[in-house]
Design a protein around this motif. Structure first.
Motif, short mmCIF file in Angstrom:
data_model
loop_
_atom_site.label_atom_id
_atom_site.label_comp_id
_atom_site.label_asym_id
_atom_site.label_seq_id
_atom_site.Cartn_x
_atom_site.Cartn_y
_atom_site.Cartn_z
N SER A 188 2.98 0.15 6.22
CA SER A 188 3.07 -1.12 5.17
C SER A 188 1.84 -0.65 3.99
O SER A 188 1.95 -0.79 3.01
CB SER A 188 2.57 -2.48 5.89
OG SER A 188 3.70 -2.64 6.62
N VAL A 189 0.84 -0.43 4.66
CA VAL A 189 -0.32 0.01 3.83
C VAL A 189 0.05 1.28 2.85
O VAL A 189 -0.24 1.10 1.78
CB VAL A 189 -1.84 0.34 4.47
CG1 VAL A 189 -2.73 0.81 3.75
CG2 VAL A 189 -2.44 -0.89 5.29
N ASP A 205 2.91 2.23 2.28
CA ASP A 205 3.84 1.98 1.22
C ASP A 205 3.39 1.26 -0.25
O ASP A 205 3.71 1.50 -1.10
CB ASP A 205 5.14 0.90 1.92
CG ASP A 205 5.98 1.78 2.85
OD1 ASP A 205 5.99 2.94 2.67
OD2 ASP A 205 6.58 1.05 3.52
N LEU A 206 2.54 0.44 0.25
CA LEU A 206 1.87 -0.53 -0.60
C LEU A 206 0.93 0.24 -1.90
O LEU A 206 1.06 0.10 -3.08
CB LEU A 206 1.10 -1.62 -0.04
CG LEU A 206 1.37 -3.09 -0.63
CD1 LEU A 206 2.70 -3.48 -0.26
CD2 LEU A 206 0.25 -3.89 0.19
N LEU A 207 0.40 1.20 -1.47
CA LEU A 207 -0.59 1.99 -2.05
C LEU A 207 -0.03 3.41 -2.57
O LEU A 207 -0.78 3.86 -3.24
CB LEU A 207 -1.97 2.22 -1.16
CG LEU A 207 -2.68 0.93 -0.83
CD1 LEU A 207 -3.92 1.21 -0.10
CD2 LEU A 207 -3.27 0.36 -2.26
N GLY A 208 1.13 3.53 -2.11
CA GLY A 208 1.72 4.76 -2.50
C GLY A 208 1.04 6.09 -1.77
O GLY A 208 1.22 7.07 -2.58
N LEU A 209 0.60 5.98 -0.61
CA LEU A 209 0.18 7.07 0.04
C LEU A 209 1.14 7.62 1.13
O LEU A 209 1.99 7.04 1.40
CB LEU A 209 -1.19 6.51 0.64
CG LEU A 209 -2.19 5.89 -0.07
CD1 LEU A 209 -3.42 4.95 0.82
CD2 LEU A 209 -2.63 6.57 -1.14
N ASP A 210 1.00 8.83 1.42
CA ASP A 210 1.74 9.52 2.47
C ASP A 210 1.29 9.37 3.68
O ASP A 210 0.38 9.93 3.81
CB ASP A 210 2.14 11.07 1.97
CG ASP A 210 2.94 11.49 2.76
OD1 ASP A 210 3.32 11.04 3.58
OD2 ASP A 210 3.60 12.76 2.37
N PRO A 239 -4.66 5.94 -4.41
CA PRO A 239 -3.34 4.84 -4.60
C PRO A 239 -2.90 4.95 -6.11
O PRO A 239 -3.35 5.43 -6.94
CB PRO A 239 -4.18 3.44 -4.54
CG PRO A 239 -5.53 3.77 -4.92
CD PRO A 239 -5.79 5.10 -4.44
#
Ligand code: SF4
Lengths: 363, 78, 328
Positions: free
Chosen positions: C247-248, C250-255, C325
Motif C-alpha cells: 500500500s505504501v 502504491d501510494l508513493l509510486g515506489l516499486d 515518491p
C-alpha cells in the motif's frame, strides 16, 4: 491460472481478432506507460498493434529553461524549494534540483501542495518556492493552496507555476501528419477533472479513435480493445471506460477553482515546443505569489542537448531505442533528456525494463 | 501522468481536511476539491487531494464491451 | 563539477559506478565479487557496513539493532556464523545521551541473542552540522561451517529461488515515516537471519543466499543473473507480499521490488531440495511466510523476468538511485 490472468488472456485474444491491420495507438498518460510496463502488457499485444508513449508525464515535458529557473531559485539565499519527488532528477542546461540539494541547497520533497504551504506556515524566515508541475489533475490542488495562502496572508509562500493543459497538446499531436495516430488511450485522471467534451474534436476533426481508461491491467487492455474495435468499424468516438471515476462533465468545482487562480497562457513543452494557450498563467491578483516576479528570475529558452531526440520520442515518431543517444550517452544514471529522467518517461521505462537491449519477452 | 489511489474517508476534520485510509495506510487528505463528501465515501486521491468520489458501478460502456469481448474471444470467432 | 548525490548510495547503477571508482585505485585490482562478505583463508568471513537512517528509530527497530543485524546477516547468507563485531560511532555534538544509550541497548540485545562479542570500537564526536545525528559502522567477523562454498558461482539452470519473507518491508517503513504516512501493521522486518539460515546449511543442494537489503529483491536477482550468466524467472503471484508495504509503495509510486528489507533472504537451492528448504525455512518464525517464487533458466542469460499478476511478462531491473515518491 488466476481470475485476472484469465480475463486478461481473453482481452488479449479479442485484441488479436480485432487488429487485422497495423495500428498505432498512443497512450497519452505516463501512469499508463508505467502500468503497461510493470504489468508486462506489451508481451500480450498483437505485433500489429504499435503502442507509443505520448507526452503524458508533466516531468518529461517540463522545459529545460523551466528547470533552469527552478535551479536558479534554489540558489538564492533564504529560499526553500519544495517540489514533487519526480522533479528532482530532471536536468536543466547545467544542473538539476537533485544536484542542488547535494550541494547543500534547501530542496525538499513534498507529496502534496498542502505540505509546501505547511512549510511556509511553520518556517516564517524562509521564502518557500513551490515548484508546481502537473496537468489538469494537479492544477486544482495548487489553485486551492494559493487561495489558502492568499486568504491567510502567508507572505513567504510563492509558486513557480509550470502547470500545463493537455487538450492543446493533443491537438498539436493530432494535427501533426508525421505522427499519424490511429487511436489515443486518454488519461483517466486528467479526465476526472476535464470530463469528456474537451476530447470531442479528436474523432470529429481528426478521425482518431479514443478511449478514456483506468490504470489496472484489465482496464488498459479494455481500452485497447475498444479503440481497436472503433478502428475496425470505422467509427471513431470518445469511449468512457473509467465510469467509476470519470463523469461526462468532469469536476466543474475543481475547474472553477483553477479558473479563479489561473488564466490560459502560452507554454513551452519539452519536445513539442511552444504551444499556444497550453499553460496556466497566474492571474494578476495573485502575482505577489509568483516566484519569478518576486525573485526577479525569468525563464529563458535554451536549445535542447545535442542529439537529443526527446521531441521525436514524445511525439511518437521515434521509439526510444531509435534515438542515437539511447543507452550509451543517455541512460538513467546520466539522463540527457527528460524522457529518461522520470521513471515513467518513455526512455527510462524502455531502459529499465529492457536493460538497454531488446526486451526478450516482447511478442 | 497522475497517480491517484482510492481512499475511504474515515473522519472529516472541517470542510477542507479529512482522515482517509487506503488499505492499512491512514493519511490526512484535502477534500475541498469535491464538495459534499461524507464519511464512508471512497474518493480518488491525487497529490494529497481528493479529486472525485468513486462510484461502485463501472458504467454501461464497460459492461457492454465486456459482453462483446466474451462473445468474440470466448467462442474463438467473431 | 560533478558531485556525489544521494542516489550514489542507493544500491543501484549509480552505486556500481561509485564502487568501481574506489576499487580501481587499489593494488591487485580488487573486483567487487558482489557477495555480501569476504571469505578469507581458513573460513574467516568479514564484512563492513556503514549505517545512516532517517529516522533513527522506526517501527520494528532502530539504528542500533539495524547495524548489528545488517552486518550479521551479510555473514549469515554466506553460511558464516557471526562471532565478533567491531563498532565505529560517529556522533554529532548535541546528540542526546539518552538516545545514544537507547540505540546501544538495542545493538547489545541483538549481540546477546546471537552470541556476538563486541571486540573493538571507536568513537568520534563531530561538530554540529557535520553528521546527521548518528552514523554507525560495523565490521562483523564470523566463521564458515557446514557449507563453506556458498556463492553466486554455484547458481545453475534448473535451480529454484526461495524467498524467506515478504520483500521491501524495511524500505516501505522508512518511506512511510519520511513522507508522513501512518500505516497500521507496517513494521520493518529488521532481524538477524542466522538462526533460520543456519537450519538450511546442512542441505547439500544449497547454492547461494543473499539478504535483500539496499536495492531490494529486484537488485539481488539482477546481480545473480548477471554474474552467473543465467536467466531468472519469478512469478509475481508467488511472492509473499506484505499488504501494508504494498500500500505504501502504491501510494508513493515506489516499486516494491526495489525496496529494502532487513530480515529477508533470497535463497537458491537445487530443485531436488527445494521442498526441504522451504519446509526448514517455514519451521522458523522468521520464515513462516517463505515461498518458492521462481527458478533459474538457461534462456535469457543476464535477465530477470517476472510473470505479472495479469499474465504478462516483463524484465526486472535495478533501481537507478534513490527511489523518490512520484505524483505522476
Ligand atoms: S534517449 Fe535520452 S536524449 Fe534520446 S530521446 Fe530518450 S531521453 Fe531524449
Amino acid at each position: 491460472m488466476n481470475d485476472t490472468r484469465q480475463r486478461i488472456a481473453l482481452l488479449s485474444k479479442a485484441l488479436d481478432l480485432l487488429t487485422d491491420r497495423p495500428i498505432k495507438v498512443m497512450e497519452v498518460c505516463g501512469t499508463h506507460t508505467v502500468s503497461i510496463f510493470r504489468q508486462g502488457l506489451r508481451s500480450l499485444l498483437p505485433p500489429s498493434l504499435k503502442l507509443v508513449s505520448g507526452p503524458g508525464c508533466p516531468v518529461c515535458v517540463t522545459d529545460q529553461g523551466e528547470i533552469d529557473a527552478a535551479v536558479s531559485l534554489a540558489g538564492i539565499n533564504g529560499v526553500t524549494v519544495a517540489t514533487y519527488g519526480d522533479m528532482l532528477r530532471v536536468p536543466g542546461s547545467g544542473s538539476s534540483l537533485m544536484n542542488e540539494r547535494a550541494r547543500g541547497r534547501d530542496v525538499r520533497i513534498v507529496t502534496s501542495a498542502d505540505q509546501a504551504l505547511e512549510i511556509a506556515r511553520n518556517e516564517k524566515t524562509r521564502l518557500i518556492v513551490f515548484v508546481a508541475v502537473g496537468f489538469e489533475t494537479t492544477a486544482p490542488s495548487t489553485a486551492s493552496v494559493i487561495l489558502d495562502a492568499h486568504r491567510d496572508r502567508i507572505s513567504n509562500f510563492t509558486v513557480l507555476d509550470l502547470h500545463k493543459a493537455v487538450p492543446p497538446a493533443l491537438e498539436a499531436l493530432a494535427s501533426d501528419a508525421d505522427i499519424d495516430l490511429d487511436a489515443l488511450l486518454l488519461p483517466g485522471h486528467v479526465s476526472v477533472i476535464l470530463g469528456l467534451s474537451p476530447y470531442g474534436f479528436l474523432p470529429e476533426r481528426y478521425g482518431i479513435a479514443c478511449a478514456v481508461a483506468g490504470f489496472e491491467a484489465e482496464e488498459i487492455m479494455l481500452g485497447l480493445v475498444e479503440v481497436a474495435r472503433q478502428i475496425k468499424e470505422g467509427r471513431p468516438r470518445v469511449a468512457s471506460l473509467y465510469g467509476q471515476a470519470v463523469r461526462a462533465e468532469g469536476n466543474p468545482f475543481a475547474r472553477s477553482l483553477v479558473d479563479r487562480v489561473f488564466e490560459p497562457g502560452d507554454s513551452s513543452w519539452r519536445g513539442l515546443g511552444e504551444i499556444p494557450l497550453s499553460g496556466y498563467a497566474l492571474r494578476e491578483e495573485y502575482s505577489s505569489m509568483d516566484a519569478l516576479k518576486r525573485l526577479d528570475i525569468s525563464i529563458r529558452r535554451t536549445p535542447p542537448p545535442d542529439g537529443c531526440s526527446c521531441g521525436e520520442v514524445l511525439r511518437g515518431v521515434m521509439t526510444p531505442r531509435e534515438c542515437p543517444l539511447f543507452g550509451n550517452l543517455c541512460n538513467p544514471s546520466h539522463p540527457v533528456g527528460p524522457c529518461m529522467v522520470s521513471g515513467e518517461g518513455s526512455c527510462a521505462a524502455h531502459f529499465r525494463f529492457s536493460a538497454g537491449g531488446d526486451d526478450p519477452w516482447k511478442r | 501522468m497522475c497517480l491517484a489511489i482510492p481512499h475511504r474517508i474515515l473522519r472529516l476534520f472541517d470542510d477542507k481536511r479529512a482522515l482517509a485510509s487506503a488499505g492499512p495506510v491512514e493519511t490526512e487528505i484535502r477534500v475541498d476539491l469535491v464538495p459534499g463528501l461524507e464519511i464512508g465515501d471512497v474518493v480518488l486521491v491525487h497529490a494529497g487531494f481528493a479529486i472525485e468520489r468513486l462510484l461502485e458501478e463501472h458504467g454501461q460502456e464497460i459492461e457492454a464491451l465486456w459482453e462483446e469481448v466474451r462473445r468474440m474471444a470466448g467462442t474463438g470467432h467473431e | 563539477m560533478e558531485t556525489l548525490s544521494i542516489g550514489h548510495g542507493a544500491g543501484g547503477r549509480l552505486t556500481e559506478e561509485l564502487v568501481s571508482l574506489i576499487l580501481g585505485r587499489f593494488p591487485g585490482n580488487p573486483v567487487a565479487d558482489r557477495e555480501d562478505c569476504a571469505v578469507l583463508p581458513g573460513g574467516i568471513a568479514v564484512t563492513i557496513d556503514g549505517y545512516t537512517v532517517t529516522p533513527l528509530a522506526f517501527e520494528g527497530g532502530d539504528i542500533g539493532s539495524l547495524c548489528i543485524c545488517g552486518s550479521a546477516n551479510d555473514l549469515s547468507v554466506r553460511g558464516a556464523k557471526p562471532l565478533y563485531i567491531a563498532l565505529g560511532v560517529i556522533v554529532e555534538e548535541g546528540f542526546p545521551f539518552e538516545d545514544l544509550a537507547r540505540f546501544m541497548t538495542s545493538a547489545g540485545e541483538v549481540c546477546r541473542a546471537l552470541g556476538i562479542e563486541l571486540v573493538t570500537g571507536d568513537t568520534k564526536v563531530v561538530p554540529r552540522g557535520q553528521a546527521d545525528g548518528l552514523f554507525l559502522t560495523t565490521c562483523a567477523i564470523g566463521k564458515t561451517g557446514a557449507h563453506p562454498g556458498l556463492g553466486t558461482r554455484n547458481i545453475s539452470p534448473g535451480d529454484v529461488i526461495l524467498l524467506t519473507s515478504p520483500p521491501g518491508m524495511h524500505g516501505a517503513t522508512i518511506a512511510a515515516s519520511r513522507y508522513g504516512l501512518k500505516v497500521n501493521g507496517l513494521s520493518s522486518d529488521c532481524a538477524a537471519l542466522w538462526p533460520m539460515l543456519e537450519t538450511l546449511l546442512p542441505l547439500e543442494g544449497l547454492k547461494c543466499m543473499r539478504d535483500c537489503t539496499r536495492g531490494g529483491l529486484g537488485t539481488v536477482l539482477c546481480e545473480w543473473a548477471e554474474s552467473a550468466k543465467v536467466g531468472i524467472e519469478i512469478d509475481e503471484t508467488l511472492i509473499p507480499w506484505d499488504e501494508a508495504s504494498i500500500s505504501v509503495c502504491d501510494l508513493l509510486g515506489l516499486d516494491p521490488l526495489h525496496m529494502a528489507g532487513e530480515g529477508c533472504a533470497a535463497v537458491v537451492v537445487s530443485p531436488e531440495e527445494a521442498e526441504a528448504a522451504l519446509e526448514l525455512a517455514k519451521n522458523h518464525p522468521l520464515g513462516k511466510r517463505a515461498s518458492i517464487i521462481g527458478s533459474v533458466t538457461e534462456e535469457h542469460p543476464g535477465y530477470v523476468g517476472i510473470h505479472t499478476a495479469s499474465g504478462g511478462t516483463r524484465l526486472v531491473d535495478k533501481p537507478v538511485g534513490e527511489e523518490l515518491p512520484r505524483i505522476c
